[in-house]
Design a protein around this motif. Structure first.
Motif, short mmCIF file in Angstrom:
data_model
loop_
_atom_site.label_atom_id
_atom_site.label_comp_id
_atom_site.label_asym_id
_atom_site.label_seq_id
_atom_site.Cartn_x
_atom_site.Cartn_y
_atom_site.Cartn_z
N ILE A 132 -64.80 39.83 -4.50
CA ILE A 132 -64.09 39.95 -5.77
C ILE A 132 -63.47 38.60 -6.08
N GLY A 133 -63.99 37.93 -7.07
CA GLY A 133 -63.47 36.63 -7.45
C GLY A 133 -63.65 36.43 -8.94
N THR A 134 -64.36 35.36 -9.31
CA THR A 134 -64.70 35.15 -10.72
C THR A 134 -65.58 36.28 -11.23
N GLY A 135 -66.41 36.81 -10.34
CA GLY A 135 -67.21 38.00 -10.61
C GLY A 135 -67.05 38.95 -9.44
N VAL A 136 -67.83 40.01 -9.45
CA VAL A 136 -67.85 40.96 -8.34
C VAL A 136 -69.30 41.15 -7.91
N HIS A 177 -70.61 45.18 -20.09
CA HIS A 177 -70.05 46.52 -19.92
C HIS A 177 -68.54 46.51 -20.17
N PRO A 178 -68.03 47.46 -20.93
CA PRO A 178 -66.58 47.52 -21.17
C PRO A 178 -65.80 48.12 -20.01
N ASN A 179 -66.48 48.81 -19.09
CA ASN A 179 -65.74 49.50 -18.03
C ASN A 179 -66.44 49.42 -16.67
N CYS A 180 -67.09 48.28 -16.37
CA CYS A 180 -67.66 48.12 -15.03
C CYS A 180 -66.63 47.49 -14.11
N LEU A 181 -66.86 47.58 -12.81
CA LEU A 181 -65.92 47.06 -11.83
C LEU A 181 -65.63 45.59 -12.08
N GLU A 182 -66.67 44.77 -12.27
CA GLU A 182 -66.46 43.34 -12.52
C GLU A 182 -65.63 43.12 -13.77
N GLY A 183 -65.94 43.86 -14.82
CA GLY A 183 -65.24 43.68 -16.08
C GLY A 183 -63.79 44.09 -16.04
N LEU A 184 -63.42 44.89 -15.03
CA LEU A 184 -62.05 45.40 -14.95
C LEU A 184 -61.20 44.74 -13.87
N ILE A 185 -61.84 44.11 -12.87
CA ILE A 185 -61.07 43.68 -11.71
C ILE A 185 -61.23 42.21 -11.37
N ALA A 186 -62.26 41.55 -11.87
CA ALA A 186 -62.51 40.15 -11.52
C ALA A 186 -61.56 39.21 -12.25
N MET A 209 -50.93 45.45 -9.48
CA MET A 209 -51.70 45.66 -8.25
C MET A 209 -52.17 47.11 -8.14
N ASP A 210 -51.34 48.03 -8.58
CA ASP A 210 -51.72 49.44 -8.53
C ASP A 210 -52.91 49.72 -9.45
N LEU A 211 -52.90 49.09 -10.62
CA LEU A 211 -54.01 49.25 -11.56
C LEU A 211 -55.32 48.73 -10.96
N LEU A 212 -55.28 47.51 -10.43
CA LEU A 212 -56.49 46.91 -9.85
C LEU A 212 -56.95 47.68 -8.62
N GLY A 236 -63.44 37.40 -1.14
CA GLY A 236 -63.28 36.81 -2.47
C GLY A 236 -61.82 36.52 -2.79
N GLY A 237 -61.61 35.61 -3.73
CA GLY A 237 -60.28 35.12 -4.03
C GLY A 237 -59.28 36.19 -4.47
N VAL A 238 -59.73 37.13 -5.29
CA VAL A 238 -58.81 38.18 -5.76
C VAL A 238 -58.37 39.06 -4.60
N ALA A 239 -59.32 39.42 -3.76
CA ALA A 239 -58.99 40.28 -2.61
C ALA A 239 -58.17 39.53 -1.57
N ASP A 240 -58.49 38.25 -1.37
CA ASP A 240 -57.83 37.48 -0.31
C ASP A 240 -56.37 37.17 -0.63
N HIS A 241 -56.02 37.11 -1.91
CA HIS A 241 -54.68 36.63 -2.29
C HIS A 241 -53.81 37.70 -2.94
N THR A 242 -54.23 38.95 -2.82
CA THR A 242 -53.42 40.06 -3.34
C THR A 242 -53.48 41.22 -2.34
N PRO A 243 -52.61 42.23 -2.49
CA PRO A 243 -52.63 43.37 -1.57
C PRO A 243 -53.54 44.52 -2.00
N ILE A 244 -54.52 44.24 -2.88
CA ILE A 244 -55.29 45.36 -3.45
C ILE A 244 -56.13 46.10 -2.41
N VAL A 245 -56.57 45.42 -1.36
CA VAL A 245 -57.38 46.11 -0.35
C VAL A 245 -56.55 47.16 0.38
N SER A 246 -55.37 46.78 0.83
CA SER A 246 -54.52 47.74 1.54
C SER A 246 -54.09 48.88 0.62
#
Length: 301
Positions: A132-136, A177-186, A209-212, A236-246
């Motif tokens: 999860i970064g610039t894309g997914v 896509h208006p509602n794909c994972l990449e479009g919503l979280i990257a 963070m709760d939304l993502l 990926g950068g988004v996952a590595d620098h936020t608590p979204i995985v946990s």
């Protein structure tokens, strides 16, 4: 074989990571080349490898790309938003310059292979690697083999249920896509919602963070149900620098609602994990692709 020098190319949309190393995971040299004009970029990549004495080259390319050797477009980049690269023969350009056996796959499949060979998916036969970064993107290994099918997994574009709290509007971060994972979280989706901020700037924003994490959890449930992996690895950068995985782990358990009862799901903290190779999983996977390509060449297959 273990002391045979191999080449690795992690071909990304913004940079090309070139490296040499050995099948045991030892990296000898590693540099970055900016991704620009395809012809000039590949000339620079070929020049870097030319005098290294590599016996084979493993390539993990950004996609979509043709990974089936039977395809007439094998080794080409396909319908990428980077229009200059559409239908560019990435594999062919390097094979003609370097004249060594080449292994070819997607960058995320290569990262999955790196984790399976040297990291936290070692010893498993089925795993999913998500970046999860610039894309997914997602790499999938089933029964020890990287999944291709008609093309390769594009599991970063699975369609999700929109959270009613979401302010992203009708235009997500994905042009398709208006509602794909990449479009919503990257990264682009994060910037669109929160005044051009990077993910790490929002790491302490509980609501963001709760939304993502909710979107990530939806995707992880789909991967769990469809691929039945023994482990899901996230980088990926988004996952590595936020608590979204946990945060997503707990949501996955809630969404599954007791339907899947396995030792893996019972120990969710070791089922959904962060990447284990300090960002080197892609290069290590490419070295393994190179090893396999050389092995096929020696055996005549």
């Amino acid at each position: 074989m273990s002391k045979t020098l191999l080449g690795a190319l992690e071909a990304g949309g913004t940079k090309m990571v070139v490296a040499t190393g050995y099948a045991d995971g030892t990296v000898v040299e590693c540099e970055e080349i900016p991704t620009g004009d395809p012809v000039k970029t590949m000339e620079a990549v070929a020049d870097w490898f030319r005098d290294k004495g590599i016996a084979a080259l493993g390539i993990g390319a950004f996609g979509p790309t043709a990974v089936n050797p039977a395809s007439p477009r094998y080794g080409q980049i396909l319908e990428t938003p980077k229009t200059a690269w559409r239908y560019f023969d990435l594999l062919g350009s390097l094979k003609s310059e370097l004249d060594v056996p080449c292994g070819y796959d997607t960058d995320v499949n290569s990262a999955c292979l790196g984790e399976a060979t040297h990291g936290c998916a070692r010893g498993l036969d089925t795993a999913v690697y998500l970046t999860i970064g610039t894309g997914v993107g997602a790499g999938v290994m089933i029964d020890g083999e990287l999944l291709h099918g008609m093309m390769h997994p594009e599991a970063g574009h699975i369609l999700l249920q929109l959270d009613p709290r979401d302010t992203i509007g009708s235009e997500s971060g994905c042009p398709y896509h208006p509602n794909c994972l990449e479009g919503l979280i990257a990264g682009p989706a994060i910037k669109r919602r929160w005044n051009n901020k990077q993910a790490d700037e929002l790491a302490d924003d509980g609501e963001a963070m709760d939304l993502l994490a909710g979107y990530l959890a939806q995707a992880l449930v789909i991967y769990t149900l469809c691929y039945s992996p023994q482990r899901i690895i996230i980088g990926g950068g988004v996952a590595d620098h936020t608590p979204i995985v946990s945060l997503a782990r707990k949501k996955v358990v809630a969404l599954l609602n007791g339907y899947i009862v396995t030792p893996e799901i019972s120990d969710i903290d070791t089922y959904i994990v962060e990447n284990s190779l300090d960002g080197k999983q892609g290069i290590l996977g490419c070295l393994e692709l190179a090893r396999r390509a050389q092995q096929r060449s020696v055996s005549g297959r």
